[in-house]
Design a protein around this motif. Structure first.
Motif, PDB file in Angstrom:
ATOM      1  N   GLN A 113      -3.704   3.963  -2.348  1.00  0.00           N
ATOM      2  CA  GLN A 113      -3.414   2.530  -2.415  1.00  0.00           C
ATOM      3  C   GLN A 113      -2.285   2.259  -3.399  1.00  0.00           C
ATOM      4  O   GLN A 113      -1.919   3.121  -4.203  1.00  0.00           O
ATOM      5  CB  GLN A 113      -4.656   1.755  -2.852  1.00  0.00           C
ATOM      6  CG  GLN A 113      -5.850   1.915  -1.937  1.00  0.00           C
ATOM      7  CD  GLN A 113      -5.662   1.254  -0.601  1.00  0.00           C
ATOM      8  OE1 GLN A 113      -5.127   0.153  -0.506  1.00  0.00           O
ATOM      9  NE2 GLN A 113      -6.073   1.937   0.469  1.00  0.00           N
ATOM     10  N   LYS A 142       0.806  -1.221   0.000  1.00  0.00           N
ATOM     11  CA  LYS A 142       0.000   0.000   0.000  1.00  0.00           C
ATOM     12  C   LYS A 142       0.837   1.269   0.000  1.00  0.00           C
ATOM     13  O   LYS A 142       0.293   2.364  -0.152  1.00  0.00           O
ATOM     14  CB  LYS A 142      -0.936  -0.003   1.204  1.00  0.00           C
ATOM     15  CG  LYS A 142      -2.028  -1.048   1.113  1.00  0.00           C
ATOM     16  CD  LYS A 142      -3.044  -0.886   2.233  1.00  0.00           C
ATOM     17  CE  LYS A 142      -4.185  -1.869   2.057  1.00  0.00           C
ATOM     18  NZ  LYS A 142      -5.219  -1.711   3.118  1.00  0.00           N
ATOM     19  N   GLN A 162      -3.086  -1.993  -8.558  1.00  0.00           N
ATOM     20  CA  GLN A 162      -3.669  -3.337  -8.639  1.00  0.00           C
ATOM     21  C   GLN A 162      -3.631  -3.789 -10.092  1.00  0.00           C
ATOM     22  O   GLN A 162      -4.051  -3.056 -10.985  1.00  0.00           O
ATOM     23  CB  GLN A 162      -5.103  -3.324  -8.132  1.00  0.00           C
ATOM     24  CG  GLN A 162      -5.239  -2.980  -6.647  1.00  0.00           C
ATOM     25  CD  GLN A 162      -4.764  -4.084  -5.745  1.00  0.00           C
ATOM     26  OE1 GLN A 162      -5.046  -5.255  -5.976  1.00  0.00           O
ATOM     27  NE2 GLN A 162      -4.005  -3.732  -4.715  1.00  0.00           N
ATOM     28  N   GLN A 176      -4.721   2.270  -9.864  1.00  0.00           N
ATOM     29  CA  GLN A 176      -4.256   2.769  -8.577  1.00  0.00           C
ATOM     30  C   GLN A 176      -5.290   3.731  -8.004  1.00  0.00           C
ATOM     31  O   GLN A 176      -5.394   4.887  -8.417  1.00  0.00           O
ATOM     32  CB  GLN A 176      -2.900   3.456  -8.699  1.00  0.00           C
ATOM     33  CG  GLN A 176      -2.319   3.865  -7.343  1.00  0.00           C
ATOM     34  CD  GLN A 176      -0.956   4.508  -7.452  1.00  0.00           C
ATOM     35  OE1 GLN A 176      -0.533   4.944  -8.526  1.00  0.00           O
ATOM     36  NE2 GLN A 176      -0.245   4.575  -6.346  1.00  0.00           N
TER      37      GLN A 176
END
Lengths: 116, 116
Positions: free
Chosen positions: B41, A108, B44, B37
């Protein structure tokens, strides 16, 4: 599935000092890559340093070095002589080594502020 | 050599619309990956393409689709946009896929998509 954990959401360091960012990961793979990426406010993801899991020697790139502990599944980043330009989000990432689908799995992130 | 280029840089859409994002890899790179994104965070994984074939798909709904062209550029399409699709969409390229290469992925500056 692989997971990457960065337990420090934010950190700060005085200019010229040293700071260490933590990263742990979980995998059943034996061969893989680990990365640290830097994302400044300009938002481009920039590769800082890379470590191959089969190499015992810790990677070093100028002021950046890692402490790779494979058994502990730990991969910390040390920044020496911190500079104002090091201010950014830092992401730890994992990638399996095999042909085909090999996406990066990111943590993260840790927001690092370098203070003058 | 030019890096990974993405267009547009910013985009505003409303719910229910569709969007197409574009990516041109570094010259000579044959693999393109897309990441989402969300604010605060890490990125992904959405898709990976290599030699115009889908090599992997992340945990995203069928509203997300992509393709890669003969010149290795790529498009990401998202249909029936939802508020939760608001994010920075990053494209990354690498020479090959996975084990075939020890080169890391290089990222573009991303497309900031805002859904109203």
């Amino acid at each position: 599935a692989q997971t990457v954990t960065q337990s420090q959401p934010e950190m700060s360091v005085q200019e010229a000092e040293t700071v260490t960012l933590s990263c742990t990961y979980d995998t059943s793979e034996n061969n893989y890559y680990l990365f640290w990426y830097k994302q400044p406010p300009s938002r481009q993801m920039i590769l800082v340093i890379r470590q191959e899991a089969y190499k015992q020697q810790n990677a070093t790139e100028n002021r950046f070095s890692v402490n790779f502990q494979k058994a502990a599944k730990s991969f910390s980043l040390k920044i020496s002589d911190s500079q104002l330009g090091d201010t950014a989000m830092y992401f730890c990432a994992f990638m399996k080594i095999r042909s085909g689908n090999t996406p990066l799995v990111f943590g993260k992130g840790t927001r690092l502020s370098v203070i003058a | 050599d030019a890096g990974v280029t993405q267009s547009p840089t910013h985009l505003i859409k409303t719910r229910g619309q569709h969007v197409t994002l574009r990516c041109s890899p570094i010259s000579g790179h044959k693999s393109v990956s897309w990441y989402q994104q969300v604010l605060g965070q890490g990125p992904q994984f959405i898709f990976q393409y290599y030699e115009k074939e889908e090599r992997g798909r992340g945990n995203f709904p069928d509203r997300f689709s992509a393709r890669q062209f003969p010149n290795y550029s790529s498009e990401l399409n998202v249909n029936a946009l939802l508020l939760g699709d608001s994010a920075l969409y990053l494209c990354a390229s690498s020479p090959n896929a996975g084990q075939l290469s020890n080169q890391p992925q290089h990222f573009g500056d991303g497309t900031r998509l805002s859904i109203l």
